[in-house]
Design an enzyme around this catalytic site. Structure first.
Site, mmCIF file in Angstrom:
data_model
loop_
_atom_site.group_PDB
_atom_site.id
_atom_site.type_symbol
_atom_site.label_atom_id
_atom_site.label_comp_id
_atom_site.label_asym_id
_atom_site.label_seq_id
_atom_site.Cartn_x
_atom_site.Cartn_y
_atom_site.Cartn_z
ATOM 1 N N CYS A 1 -1.576 -12.069 0.455
ATOM 2 C CA CYS A 1 -0.971 -10.769 0.794
ATOM 3 C C CYS A 1 0.342 -10.542 0.055
ATOM 4 O O CYS A 1 0.701 -9.408 -0.273
ATOM 5 C CB CYS A 1 -0.670 -10.681 2.284
ATOM 6 N N CYS B 1 1.739 -8.393 4.200
ATOM 7 C CA CYS B 1 1.023 -8.864 5.384
ATOM 8 C C CYS B 1 1.427 -8.083 6.628
ATOM 9 O O CYS B 1 2.465 -7.429 6.677
ATOM 10 C CB CYS B 1 1.266 -10.355 5.575
ATOM 11 N N ASP B 2 0.611 -8.217 7.662
ATOM 12 C CA ASP B 2 0.615 -7.362 8.850
ATOM 13 C C ASP B 2 1.988 -6.942 9.370
ATOM 14 O O ASP B 2 2.295 -5.767 9.461
ATOM 15 C CB ASP B 2 -0.113 -8.069 9.995
ATOM 16 N N LYS B 3 2.819 -7.912 9.759
ATOM 17 C CA LYS B 3 4.071 -7.568 10.446
ATOM 18 C C LYS B 3 5.168 -7.146 9.482
ATOM 19 O O LYS B 3 6.163 -6.557 9.891
ATOM 20 C CB LYS B 3 4.564 -8.756 11.289
ATOM 21 N N CYS C 1 -5.673 -8.539 3.622
ATOM 22 C CA CYS C 1 -7.061 -8.509 4.089
ATOM 23 C C CYS C 1 -7.676 -7.130 3.904
ATOM 24 O O CYS C 1 -7.055 -6.112 4.217
ATOM 25 C CB CYS C 1 -7.133 -8.924 5.549
ATOM 26 N N SER D 1 -6.008 -9.310 16.545
ATOM 27 C CA SER D 1 -5.945 -8.990 15.128
ATOM 28 C C SER D 1 -6.614 -7.646 14.913
ATOM 29 O O SER D 1 -7.519 -7.252 15.667
ATOM 30 C CB SER D 1 -6.690 -10.061 14.330
ATOM 31 N N ASP E 1 -0.632 -13.874 9.262
ATOM 32 C CA ASP E 1 -1.449 -14.074 10.453
ATOM 33 C C ASP E 1 -2.711 -14.893 10.198
ATOM 34 O O ASP E 1 -3.117 -15.692 11.033
ATOM 35 C CB ASP E 1 -1.839 -12.716 11.041
ATOM 36 N N GLU F 1 -2.067 -13.222 18.642
ATOM 37 C CA GLU F 1 -3.361 -12.589 18.424
ATOM 38 C C GLU F 1 -4.469 -13.569 18.772
ATOM 39 O O GLU F 1 -4.309 -14.782 18.617
ATOM 40 C CB GLU F 1 -3.511 -12.140 16.970
#
Length: 572
Positions: free
Chosen positions: A54, A127-129, A199, A475, A86, A449
């Site tokens: 990521c 990435c996610d956060k 992702c 997630s 994650d 998650e």
């Protein structure tokens, strides 16, 4: 070349006047010239690291952002902040670090900008956060800012099909139920992630990337281009140029991120069947400005929005497909045409959303996105729930679900590890509702998650034969009848803490309800007998987080936010 009055910018504190000679000498040590120091300073922050694909290409993209800043009369100052990825933190104690990292990213970006008195900010995240973390820092600081996503990973190919990392997580479930051999699982893991990028499905990273365009903080089309494509470079350069235009016109993040813009963001989440984590991050962004926009406010938008984009994990396609089909602007266009998007919101282009969409046309020949007139379902892919089991609300992704009601008996676990062990050993029955508690923001701490557990259930073929309820999170890759963010959380005595094995629970995602068949009297009696648990951590960052974190329905904020603000950094 634009001219800026440094005497009115924050960087005057480090660069203007005889008193600042020592500070300027540091800049000369880094090969800046007197002309460079006389220009506005633009922070270029990325969440680059070698933790996961990521983030691996973000530093390279940052160099192109700097080109754009340089060519438009600014002096870029690059820095990095942390991320916790994650996919690697998943399924063990490392996941406690994930949500906390969002706030550390916001805090560390704020501190870097404050400490060095930067005038504007461009943020790159993968990435996610890291996406909401940087957006939170932008509206908190309120200096002219542009967000840019690092791009999604390309899909892998396995047995003639596009695959993502979720197929690997679910492959573990198939392996434990003897539906996949160890050899096949190994072949899958070698093929699933073929490039740099986040992702590829409509998981949290791509959901929040779509949000970045819908909320107005990112340039149109910048969210969709896959990470390995050189086309990303032009968006990076243009983001650097755009922030200088915003600085010239003094257009700030809070001119862009309004209540209407937050509603636009929630609309795009629902229309794409996006991650339930958006129900946590949008309230957290709103908190930075002092706007009331909690989980149930988000859920109202979800309920009135059609589900239009057929994206994984509930659908067929990945982020690359959506980009090739027309990207986020095309989705926003059909939503705008249907009256679901506020067109009068300002964006980082210096134009309104309506102006940005003026020349965008919906392509009816592509298969990834539907017109608002022909939705996959008439309501959004994510639904808010409330009832005696979740007085503060909960959230469920219904994209891809065949049935929207579930009644079953509680099977209670006080940590994800215990639940996963039972699932792995298949110690549950069809019709069970698996309860995972003491995993909330305070109780975890960190609100983990549950992808390892939900993916194992799905891989065992039980995705719609059982349900799962947690005060933790899921997630964006989770699928199945899974309800998260249930509040109040178990660690403060919420109803989820009072459940016993065998209690009957009714979930109705059509009506938006979640109730346990217990009377107020019985719940009150159980509450009197309930004892608060000792916290898992007595020191360090996780302990510190647990002392300040607020409830999930408010976005798990760690500070009072805009409502208690005395002055913004931008006005120093």
């Amino acid at each position: 070349m634009r001219k800026f009055n440094k005497k009115k910018l924050p960087s005057r504190y480090t660069t203007v006047g005889p008193d600042r000679a020592p500070q300027r000498s540091f800049y000369y040590a880094m090969d800046l010239t007197e002309k460079d120091v006389a220009k506005p300073f633009v922070g270029v922050v990325s969440t680059w690291n070698e933790a996961a694909p990521c983030n691996i290409n973000l530093m390279k993209q940052a160099q192109f952002v700097k080109q754009g800043v340089n060519s438009s009369g600014g002096t870029p100052r690059e820095f990095c902040t942390i991320t916790v990825t994650d996919g690697i933190a998943m399924g063990h104690e490392g996941m406690k670090s994930s949500l906390i990292s969002r706030d550390v990213i916001a805090d560390s970006t704020e501190l870097t900008v404050r400490g060095h008195c930067y005038d504007a900010l461009v943020g790159l995240a993968g990435c996610d956060k890291s996406l909401p973390g940087l957006m939170m820092s932008m509206v908190r600081l309120n200096i002219p800012s542009v967000f840019i996503y690092g791009g999604s990973i390309l899909p892998g190919r396995f047995e003639g099909k596009d695959v993502t990392v979720v197929d690997v997580f679910e492959g573990v479930g198939k392996y434990t139920s003897k539906k996949m051999t160890a050899h096949a699982l190994r072949k899958l893991e070698l093929k699933a992630c073929p490039s740099a990028g986040a992702c590829g499905g409509q998981f949290t990273a791509n959901t929040m990337a779509c949000v970045s365009e819908a909320i107005g903080l990112a340039l149109p089309y910048s969210a969709g281009t896959p990470a390995p494509y050189k086309e990303r470079h032009k968006y990076a350069i243009n983001s650097g140029k755009a922030v200088m235009k915003l600085l010239e016109k003094n257009i700030r993040p809070r001119d862009i991120v309004t209540r209407k813009a937050l509603e636009n963001a929630a609309t795009v989440v629902a229309a794409t069947g996006g991650s339930t984590n958006a129900g946590l991050h949008l309230p957290a962004i709103a908190n930075e400005i002092g706007i009331k926009f909690d989980l149930m406010d988000v859920a109202k938008i979800f309920k009135r929005t059609p589900y239009l984009a057929d994206l994984k994990p509930g659908g067929k396609y990945v982020a690359k497909d959506m980009w090739e089909a027309g990207g986020v602007p095309m989705l926003l266009k059909t939503l705008y045409d249907g009256g679901y998007i506020h067109g009068d919101c300002m964006t980082v282009t210096g134009k309104t959303m309506e102006e940005n969409l003026k020349n965008v046309k919906f392509n009816p020949k592509q298969k990834v996105m539907r017109s608002y007139k022909n939705p996959i379902t008439p309501t959004g892919g994510v639904v808010g729930l409330r009832g005696n089991l979740a007085p503060e609300g909960g959230i469920v992704k219904i994209a891809g679900l065949k049935k929207l009601q579930f009644t079953g008996r509680a099977r209670c676990f006080d940590s994800e590890e215990k639940a996963y062990k039972a699932v792995k050993e298949r110690k549950y029955k069809d019709g069970d509702i698996i309860i995972i508690r003491y995993e909330g923001p305070k109780g975890g701490p960190g609100m983990r998650e549950m992808l390892q557990t939900t993916a194992a259930i799905y891989g065992q073929g039980k995705g719609e034969k059982v349900a799962l309820i947690t005060d933790g999170r899921f997630s964006g890759a989770t699928r199945g009848f899974c309800i998260g963010h249930v509040g109040p959380e178990a660690s403060i005595g919420g109803p989820i803490a009072l459940l016993k094995n065998g209690d009957i629970i009714d979930i109705d995602a059509k009506k938006g309800t979640i109730n346990v068949r217990l009377s107020k009297k019985e719940l009150s009696l159980r509450k009197k007998k309930w004892k608060q648990r000792k916290m898992n951590f007595g020191n360090g960052t996780l302990w510190k987080y647990a002392q300040t974190v607020g409830p999930a329905y408010l976005g798990a904020p760690t500070h009072p936010g805009g409502k208690n603000e005395v002055k913004t950094y931008a006005d120093i």
